[in-house]
Design a protein around this motif. Sequence first.
Motif, PDB file in Angstrom:
ATOM      1  N   TRP A 177       0.541  -1.537  -0.057  1.00  0.00           N
ATOM      2  CA  TRP A 177      -0.132  -0.033   0.269  1.00  0.00           C
ATOM      3  C   TRP A 177       0.977   1.077  -0.080  1.00  0.00           C
ATOM      4  O   TRP A 177       0.673   1.897  -1.199  1.00  0.00           O
ATOM      5  CB  TRP A 177      -0.644  -0.003   1.510  1.00  0.00           C
ATOM      6  CG  TRP A 177      -0.459  -0.069   2.718  1.00  0.00           C
ATOM      7  CD1 TRP A 177       0.215  -1.041   3.436  1.00  0.00           C
ATOM      8  CD2 TRP A 177      -0.183   1.350   3.231  1.00  0.00           C
ATOM      9  NE1 TRP A 177       0.974  -0.534   4.325  1.00  0.00           N
ATOM     10  CE2 TRP A 177       1.331   0.827   4.542  1.00  0.00           C
ATOM     11  CE3 TRP A 177       0.072   2.464   3.129  1.00  0.00           C
ATOM     12  CZ2 TRP A 177       1.420   1.876   5.243  1.00  0.00           C
ATOM     13  CZ3 TRP A 177       0.511   3.211   4.195  1.00  0.00           C
ATOM     14  CH2 TRP A 177       1.451   2.542   5.086  1.00  0.00           C
ATOM     15  N   ALA A 214       2.521   2.433  -3.498  1.00  0.00           N
ATOM     16  CA  ALA A 214       1.273   2.840  -4.489  1.00  0.00           C
ATOM     17  C   ALA A 214       0.580   3.952  -3.917  1.00  0.00           C
ATOM     18  O   ALA A 214       0.186   4.629  -4.736  1.00  0.00           O
ATOM     19  CB  ALA A 214      -0.635   1.460  -4.151  1.00  0.00           C
ATOM     20  N   LEU A 215       0.987   4.313  -2.850  1.00  0.00           N
ATOM     21  CA  LEU A 215       0.274   5.729  -2.161  1.00  0.00           C
ATOM     22  C   LEU A 215       2.084   7.068  -2.692  1.00  0.00           C
ATOM     23  O   LEU A 215       1.487   8.085  -3.299  1.00  0.00           O
ATOM     24  CB  LEU A 215       0.140   6.134  -0.771  1.00  0.00           C
ATOM     25  CG  LEU A 215      -0.469   5.490  -0.367  1.00  0.00           C
ATOM     26  CD1 LEU A 215      -1.005   5.429   1.771  1.00  0.00           C
ATOM     27  CD2 LEU A 215      -1.784   6.494  -1.027  1.00  0.00           C
ATOM     28  N   LEU A 241       0.770   7.682  -6.240  1.00  0.00           N
ATOM     29  CA  LEU A 241       0.460   8.416  -6.742  1.00  0.00           C
ATOM     30  C   LEU A 241       1.124  10.257  -6.743  1.00  0.00           C
ATOM     31  O   LEU A 241       0.145  11.114  -6.745  1.00  0.00           O
ATOM     32  CB  LEU A 241      -0.642   8.423  -6.048  1.00  0.00           C
ATOM     33  CG  LEU A 241      -1.966   7.770  -5.641  1.00  0.00           C
ATOM     34  CD1 LEU A 241      -2.924   7.393  -4.783  1.00  0.00           C
ATOM     35  CD2 LEU A 241      -2.550   7.627  -7.275  1.00  0.00           C
ATOM     36  N   TYR A 287      -7.020   5.721  -8.601  1.00  0.00           N
ATOM     37  CA  TYR A 287      -7.344   5.500  -7.256  1.00  0.00           C
ATOM     38  C   TYR A 287      -7.670   4.120  -6.435  1.00  0.00           C
ATOM     39  O   TYR A 287      -7.163   3.957  -6.093  1.00  0.00           O
ATOM     40  CB  TYR A 287      -8.010   6.669  -6.877  1.00  0.00           C
ATOM     41  CG  TYR A 287      -7.496   8.097  -7.422  1.00  0.00           C
ATOM     42  CD1 TYR A 287      -6.740   8.640  -6.138  1.00  0.00           C
ATOM     43  CD2 TYR A 287      -7.741   9.430  -8.129  1.00  0.00           C
ATOM     44  CE1 TYR A 287      -6.852   9.640  -5.627  1.00  0.00           C
ATOM     45  CE2 TYR A 287      -7.593  10.288  -8.113  1.00  0.00           C
ATOM     46  CZ  TYR A 287      -6.621  10.776  -7.032  1.00  0.00           C
ATOM     47  OH  TYR A 287      -5.977  12.253  -6.358  1.00  0.00           O
ATOM     48  N   ALA A 290      -5.099   2.179  -5.590  1.00  0.00           N
ATOM     49  CA  ALA A 290      -4.577   2.653  -4.644  1.00  0.00           C
ATOM     50  C   ALA A 290      -5.602   2.580  -3.254  1.00  0.00           C
ATOM     51  O   ALA A 290      -4.807   1.834  -2.771  1.00  0.00           O
ATOM     52  CB  ALA A 290      -4.311   4.265  -4.430  1.00  0.00           C
ATOM     53  N   CYS A 331      -4.159  -0.028  -0.353  1.00  0.00           N
ATOM     54  CA  CYS A 331      -4.618   0.100   0.859  1.00  0.00           C
ATOM     55  C   CYS A 331      -5.284  -0.857   1.779  1.00  0.00           C
ATOM     56  O   CYS A 331      -5.296  -0.617   2.644  1.00  0.00           O
ATOM     57  CB  CYS A 331      -5.237   1.904   1.689  1.00  0.00           C
ATOM     58  SG  CYS A 331      -3.849   2.834   0.643  1.00  0.00           S
TER      59      CYS A 331
END
Length: 142
Positions: free
Chosen positions: A2, A5-6, A9, A24, A27, A31
Motif C-alpha cells: 500500500w 501505491a501511495l 500517486l 485511485y 490505490a 490500502c
Amino acid sequence: QWDHALRLLVEMASAHVEMDTVTYNSAVSACEKGGQWDQALRLLVEMASAHVEMDTITYNAAISACEKGGKWDQALMLLLDMASAHVNINTITHNAAISACEKGGEWDKALRLLLEMASAHVEMNTITYSSAVSACEKGGQW
C-alpha cells in the motif's frame, strides 16, 4: 504494498499525470489489502477534492478496508454515502458491510442490512448469510 501505491500517486501528481478512478481504485484496493483503512478513507477525500468519480469498486474497497480495520461505523457511513451519490450498491458491497458489523459485534445492524438487501432485491449468497449468522452468534442472538 500500500505504501508503494501511495508513493506512486505522489509521483504521478508531481509529474502532472492525470489520475482517474481506476488509478485511485488501485490505490484504495492496495490500502484495503494492507489493512490501512484510514489511508483508504483519505484517498476518498482526495478523490472528492480532485473531482474524480467514485464508483462501486472504489466504495467496495474502502468498505472492505474498514471491515478489516474493525471500523463498522465507517463502513456504514460509506454505504450511506454510496446511496446519496447514487452509486450502485451490490452484493459485494453489502457483504463487506455485513461482515464489518459482524466483526464489530453489531448483529442488529447486520440483520438490518440483510433486510435492506431483500427489500432492494439485491442477490444474497453464502457469504451474505454466513456473515449475518456469525453476527448473530457473536451477539448471542441464536
